[in-house]
Write an enzyme that holds these catalytic residues in place. Structure first.
Site, short mmCIF file in Angstrom:
data_model
loop_
_atom_site.label_atom_id
_atom_site.label_comp_id
_atom_site.label_asym_id
_atom_site.label_seq_id
_atom_site.Cartn_x
_atom_site.Cartn_y
_atom_site.Cartn_z
N HIS A 1 -5.11 6.78 -3.72
CA HIS A 1 -4.15 7.32 -2.75
C HIS A 1 -4.09 8.84 -2.92
O HIS A 1 -4.05 9.33 -4.04
CB HIS A 1 -2.78 6.70 -3.02
CG HIS A 1 -1.75 7.02 -1.99
ND1 HIS A 1 -1.10 8.24 -1.93
CD2 HIS A 1 -1.26 6.28 -0.96
CE1 HIS A 1 -0.26 8.23 -0.91
NE2 HIS A 1 -0.33 7.05 -0.31
N CYS B 1 -4.44 7.69 3.63
CA CYS B 1 -3.01 7.79 3.94
C CYS B 1 -2.86 8.95 4.92
O CYS B 1 -2.96 10.12 4.55
CB CYS B 1 -2.18 8.02 2.68
SG CYS B 1 -0.44 8.28 3.09
N HIS C 1 -2.89 3.78 5.30
CA HIS C 1 -1.46 3.94 5.57
C HIS C 1 -1.34 4.74 6.85
O HIS C 1 -1.82 5.87 6.91
CB HIS C 1 -0.79 4.76 4.46
CG HIS C 1 -0.70 4.07 3.14
ND1 HIS C 1 -0.19 4.69 2.02
CD2 HIS C 1 -1.02 2.81 2.77
CE1 HIS C 1 -0.21 3.84 1.01
NE2 HIS C 1 -0.72 2.69 1.43
N ASP D 1 3.18 2.86 7.35
CA ASP D 1 3.70 3.50 6.15
C ASP D 1 5.04 4.12 6.49
O ASP D 1 5.13 4.99 7.35
CB ASP D 1 2.71 4.57 5.70
CG ASP D 1 2.98 5.04 4.28
OD1 ASP D 1 3.72 4.35 3.56
OD2 ASP D 1 2.45 6.09 3.91
N HIS D 2 6.03 3.69 5.82
CA HIS D 2 7.39 4.19 6.01
C HIS D 2 7.88 3.91 7.45
O HIS D 2 7.10 3.55 8.32
CB HIS D 2 7.52 5.69 5.74
CG HIS D 2 7.00 6.09 4.39
ND1 HIS D 2 6.85 7.37 3.99
CD2 HIS D 2 6.59 5.33 3.35
CE1 HIS D 2 6.36 7.41 2.76
NE2 HIS D 2 6.17 6.18 2.36
N TYR E 1 11.57 2.50 3.59
CA TYR E 1 11.11 1.10 3.61
C TYR E 1 12.13 0.16 4.24
O TYR E 1 12.36 -0.94 3.77
CB TYR E 1 10.72 0.66 2.19
CG TYR E 1 9.40 1.30 1.79
CD1 TYR E 1 8.20 0.73 2.19
CD2 TYR E 1 9.35 2.47 1.07
CE1 TYR E 1 6.98 1.32 1.87
CE2 TYR E 1 8.14 3.08 0.74
CZ TYR E 1 6.96 2.48 1.14
OH TYR E 1 5.77 3.06 0.83
C1 DNO Z 1 4.83 6.04 -0.60
C2 DNO Z 1 3.58 5.58 -1.08
C3 DNO Z 1 3.36 5.80 -2.57
C4 DNO Z 1 1.99 5.36 -2.90
C5 DNO Z 1 1.58 5.44 -4.30
C6 DNO Z 1 0.12 5.04 -4.40
O1 DNO Z 1 5.39 5.45 0.23
O2 DNO Z 1 2.56 5.91 -0.25
O3 DNO Z 1 4.26 4.99 -3.25
O4 DNO Z 1 1.92 4.04 -2.59
O5 DNO Z 1 1.74 6.70 -4.75
O6 DNO Z 1 -0.27 4.93 -5.71
#
Ligand code: DNO
Length: 393
Positions: free
Chosen positions: A233, A271, A298, A351-352, A369
């Site tokens: 990531h 991401c 993500h 993501d989020h 989340y």
């Molecule tokens: C945030 C995420 C992080 C990510 C970690 C990966 O929402 O993208 O928690 O998952 O840093 O290791």
């Protein structure tokens, strides 16, 4: 693409039933109860898998198997922690779980300064504001050398900002930055964060990258044997914090780590929100270049400001060209036809999400989340995927 959803385990405010109702088929989860550095026991992996499968879902991606700071600094007990990491990978592979996300960020995992940034429509978003971050670093933490990390303009703004902050606001800012966000590694108090920064402060980018490559050389062969792919990531945000090194922020960084250990087991998490927080990262070009090494995605959007600040905008409305990004990922999936089942589809998660409605007053909801915000994001993304797929037919 496979629609997945991050689940924080049995004490998550979102249930597996809700995730299924939202339409996702894959779960992204981790054994957060295992202390960082210890081996993930085969029995605990099996148990988590059983719970997920009983709900009619599949455990698609592990996010994350975190790395102990001793591995990142190659000091202390790093040999023991690497042996434990290798064992965790073997145990995951044996349980049929083949994708592992991890990161190599020093001290703090993903970092924001404001977790309830109010948007014009009153929804709450996550925000990283450089002025606040600098104010914390310069005047709360009082880190030696902090002035070298910021421009004069940022220092001037941070000085004013700090003066105007109440003691309560200063405390809240510190908590947002160092107490640790969901799924993130490292929760510190005031003295703890100083000690952790100290541990990393003498490592420059070159040395830090060497430590990452050394780790990969030890773990990738084990992953290959176990049938597991590793998906690093990126740094979030993708620039130095606290004057510490960052080695997974740009296309050059990704290229360097893939070529240092050229194995199909050595891959990336794309991401969009993290890489996209830098205007000089061209995400579509990165997807085309690193194509077959992208094992997990993500999808998230941001709006950037000139000084490095950004906030998390609606999934389809921001500086990231999400339609272009999804299109490039669908092209890549087409290239993968003919690979063994499970290898052609790229798992993605919304993501989020913003915090909406009654979740705003529920303190148990993890920042970023929420259920409704992520469901909104997933539904929008699903629309994009379906539309692009229809055009291809
Ligand atoms: C945030 C995420 C992080 C990510 C970690 C990966 O929402 O993208 O928690 O998952 O840093 O290791």
């Amino acid at each position: 693409m496979q629609e997945t959803w991050r689940w924080f385990g049995p004490d998550d405010t979102v249930t597996l039933e809700q995730i299924r109702e939202a339409g996702a088929t894959g779960i992204v989860t981790a054994l957060d109860h295992v202390p960082t550095g210890e081996t993930w026991p085969a029995t605990d992996i099996e148990e988590r898998k059983r719970v997920i499968e009983e709900a009619g879902l599949a455990w698609s991606v592990v996010e994350s198997v975190p790395l102990h700071n001793d591995i990142k600094t190659r000091s202390g007990e790093y040999r023991r922690y690497i042996a434990n990491y290798q064992e965790s990978i073997r145990n995951l592979g044996a349980a049929g779980i083949h994708r592992v996300c991890y990161n190599f960020m020093p001290v703090v995992d993903w970092t924001r300064t404001n977790l309830t940034y109010e948007l014009p429509n009153k929804a709450q978003a996550l925000r990283f504001e450089m002025t606040d971050f600098a104010a914390y670093d310069l005047f709360v933490l009082e880190r030696a050398g902090a002035r070298d990390s910021y421009s004069d303009a940022v220092i001037a703004r941070a000085t004013e900002r700090f003066k105007a902050m109440s003691p309560k606001a200063r405390e809240a800012l510190e908590k947002n930055i160092i107490a640790g966000l969901p799924g993130g590694e490292g929760s510190y108090d005031h003295d703890g964060i100083r000690a952790a920064i100290e541990q990393f402060s003498t490592l420059g980018n070159d040395r830090y990258r060497e430590n990452l490559v050394a780790f990969l050389k030890e773990v990738i062969p084990v992953a290959e044997e176990a049938g597991v792919v590793m998906a690093i990531h990126p740094d979030d945000p993708p620039f130095s914090l606290f004057g510490l090194p960052r080695v997974v922020s740009t296309a050059d960084d990704a290229r360097a780590l893939l070529s240092a250990v050229p194995s199909p087991a050595n891959g990336l998490t794309m991401c969009a929100g993290s890489y996209g927080a830098r205007g000089d990262n061209d995400l579509v070009a990165m997807i085309r270049e690193f194509h077959d090494r992208i094992y997990f995605v993500h999808l998230r959007n941001i709006k950037r400001e000139e000084d490095g600040s950004f906030f998390e905008s609606d999934h389809l409305d921001g500086d990231n060209d999400i339609v272009g990004i999804v299109n490039a990922l669908l092209d890549e999936e087409q290239q993968r036809h003919g690979l063994p089942p499970g290898r052609c589809t790229i798992p993605m998660r919304p993501d989020h999400g913003h915090t909406l409605g009654e979740e705003k007053s529920d303190e148990r909801v993890r920042p970023g989340y929420s259920f409704a915000g992520r469901m909104k994001g997933l539904a929008e993304l699903r629309g994009v995927i379906h539309a692009l797929e229809a055009i291809r037919r």
